[in-house]
Design an enzyme around this catalytic site. Structure first.
Site, short mmCIF file in Angstrom:
data_model
loop_
_atom_site.label_atom_id
_atom_site.label_comp_id
_atom_site.label_asym_id
_atom_site.label_seq_id
_atom_site.Cartn_x
_atom_site.Cartn_y
_atom_site.Cartn_z
N ASN A 208 0.86 -1.19 0.00
CA ASN A 208 0.00 0.00 0.00
C ASN A 208 0.89 1.24 0.00
OD1 ASN A 208 0.51 0.87 2.86
ND2 ASN A 208 -0.33 -1.17 3.25
N ASP A 276 -4.79 -5.89 5.06
CA ASP A 276 -5.88 -6.65 5.67
C ASP A 276 -5.85 -8.11 5.25
OD1 ASP A 276 -7.05 -4.60 7.18
OD2 ASP A 276 -7.88 -3.74 5.35
N LYS A 286 8.17 -18.41 -9.18
CA LYS A 286 7.54 -17.32 -9.92
C LYS A 286 6.38 -17.83 -10.78
CE LYS A 286 8.41 -13.64 -13.15
NZ LYS A 286 9.20 -13.23 -14.28
N PRO A 303 -3.85 -11.23 10.66
CA PRO A 303 -4.20 -10.96 12.06
C PRO A 303 -4.34 -9.46 12.26
CG PRO A 303 -1.87 -11.54 11.86
CD PRO A 303 -2.49 -11.78 10.52
N ASP A 304 -5.28 -9.04 13.09
CA ASP A 304 -5.40 -7.62 13.44
C ASP A 304 -4.51 -7.39 14.66
OD1 ASP A 304 -6.16 -5.09 14.45
OD2 ASP A 304 -8.03 -5.22 13.30
N ILE A 305 -3.37 -6.80 14.41
CA ILE A 305 -2.34 -6.67 15.45
C ILE A 305 -2.84 -5.74 16.56
CG2 ILE A 305 0.09 -6.13 15.90
CD1 ILE A 305 0.48 -6.52 12.80
N LYS A 337 -14.48 2.24 15.17
CA LYS A 337 -13.25 1.41 15.15
C LYS A 337 -12.63 1.33 16.54
CE LYS A 337 -11.06 1.33 11.36
NZ LYS A 337 -10.35 1.78 10.17
N LYS A 341 -12.08 -2.31 18.14
CA LYS A 341 -10.73 -2.84 18.36
C LYS A 341 -10.37 -2.89 19.84
CE LYS A 341 -9.03 -2.04 13.85
NZ LYS A 341 -7.98 -2.61 13.04
#
Ligand code: C5P
Length: 397
Positions: A208, A276, A286, A303-305, A337, A341
């Site tokens: 990103n 995500d 390759k 995983p959502d750290i 959020k 979270k």
């Protein structure tokens, strides 16, 4: 921060020793006094006369110098310093430090001291990569020795890779962070930063646009207030700040592992733009273009750290801060959020393309906590970082 600090500078024998002459000037410019120690090998690269002229004091060179021992013994030399900087630190000097050798002035005073030590390694890339050097570095880190660099780039020997000594100003920043005596002294703060790269195959990945600028500025600001910062970073565009413990990772899963290893901490700031999803079916070889067919990528959730740390039952940092990069309904989404979270604060920002925030030098944020949303004016990422670091210091006080 360096004003009236006594710095003992050990100059080892490497071509990077020429940069240490400039380092002396930069340290003195900031009000520090520099006592130089030149190893035998160091003398092959810079002369005692130039070191002494720049430091404005005598150069210590010999363990068994009777005059030096009468004036200031090697024990006193290391004890009277606020900080010892070893720059350049050669592979040999680090091996001696790791093994506790004391067979010349530099190694003896490094063994005889309980003063904080900052090491700026410089060596050929193969020497840096060698298992023996890496083993010594792990030992030294476990012993509490701080590191700055090395940087990656062209080397005097014609090769390319990690091993270039940090630039004088990077070493100065690291020294300032170590000597910082602010409200976060004695606190351990974890910061995640940068993007993650999720491999598709050995040459392709999903990434990103995060530059790592905001997370880097936050780590720097926290260190400047005296915190011990563990900086877990994905492959960012901006270099990691000096004076923090840097852990480099690529993927979200590696970031989670690094975060778990770094805990416990008093506070944790999750500024990384973690992917995500990862490619569940990442290939070890390759992927080839096939006639008439497009590859099918299967995704798996990362995983959502932030959520996993914020919801820890035992050993949760007292303050957990997340970020919410949103393009619509920023406050409402970020508030939801925070609840979802389980973190204490959310720094919410609008990353729509027209704001120029993603990858830019400014940020426009709201701090969302259990007492609502606080609108901060648009300011530089460095200023956001300073303001946030000060708020963290207040919260941990
Ligand atoms: O869910 P979203 O990605 O918008 O949440 C952003 C916040 O969560 C940031 O603080 C980010 O660092 C953190 N995060 C994380 N692990 C993930 C996804 C996001 O720590 N897998």
């Amino acid at each position: 921060m360096l004003a009236s600090k006594n710095i003992l500078l050990v100059i080892g024998g490497g071509i990077a020793a020429f940069k240490s002459l400039d380092l002396i000037r930069r340290l003195r410019e900031r009000g520090a006094s520099v006592t130089p120690v030149l190893t035998r090998a160091g003398e092959e690269f810079v002369t005692p006369l130039s070191v002494s002229a720049l430091a404005g004091t005598k150069v210590f060179r010999d363990l068994f110098d009777l005059t030096d021992e009468a004036e200031m013994g090697h024990i006193e030399l290391s004890r009277s310093a606020d900080l010892i900087i070893v720059a350049p630190a050669t592979a040999d000097l680090m091996a001696k430090m790791a093994q506790g050798h004391a067979n010349d002035l530099a190694s003896t005073l490094l063994l005889a001291t309980d003063t904080p030590v900052l090491v700026a390694p410089a060596m050929n890339v193969r020497m840096w990569d060698h298992a023996a050097t890496q083993r010594n570095i792990s030992t030294l880190k476990a012993d509490g020795i701080h590191f700055v660099g090395p940087n990656e780039g062209d080397m005097a020997c014609g090769e390319y890779g990690p091993g270039r000594m940090s630039e004088p100003l990077e070493i100065v920043a690291a020294a300032e962070a170590m000597l910082a005596d602010g409200p976060l002294k004695g606190k351990r703060v974890l910061v995640t930063s940068g993007p993650t790269h999720e491999p598709i195959d050995p040459v392709r990945y999903i990434a990103n646009r995060s530059s790592g600028a905001q997370g880097t500025a936050i780590a720097r600001a926290l260190a400047a207030l005296g915190a011990h910062v563990i900086f877990v970073t994905g492959p960012a565009d901006v270099p990691a700040p000096g004076g923090v413990e840097v852990v480099q990772v690529e993927t979200a899963q590696q970031m989670l592992e690094a975060v778990e290893t770094a805990l416990p901490a008093d506070a944790a700031v999750f500024a990384a733009a973690v992917a995500d999803w990862r490619v569940a079916s990442a290939s070890n070889s390759k992927m080839k273009k096939t006639k008439g067919g497009l590859p099918e990528l299967k995704f798996a959730e990362n995983p959502d750290i932030l959520a996993s740390v914020a919801q820890m039952k035992k050993g949760r940092p007292a303050l957990v801060v997340g970020f919410a990069a949103e393009t619509d309904d920023v406050i409402a989404n970020a508030t939801a959020k925070r609840e979802r979270k389980g973190c204490d604060w959310i720094i919410a920002n609008d990353v729509s393309a027209e704001t120029g925030i993603m990858g830019g030098s400014e940020n426009d944020v709201n701090l969302i906590s259990n007492s609502g949303s606080e609108d901060w004016p648009r300011m530089s990422k460095a200023q956001v970082a300073d303001k946030l670091a000060n708020r963290i210091a207040q919260a941990l006080a």
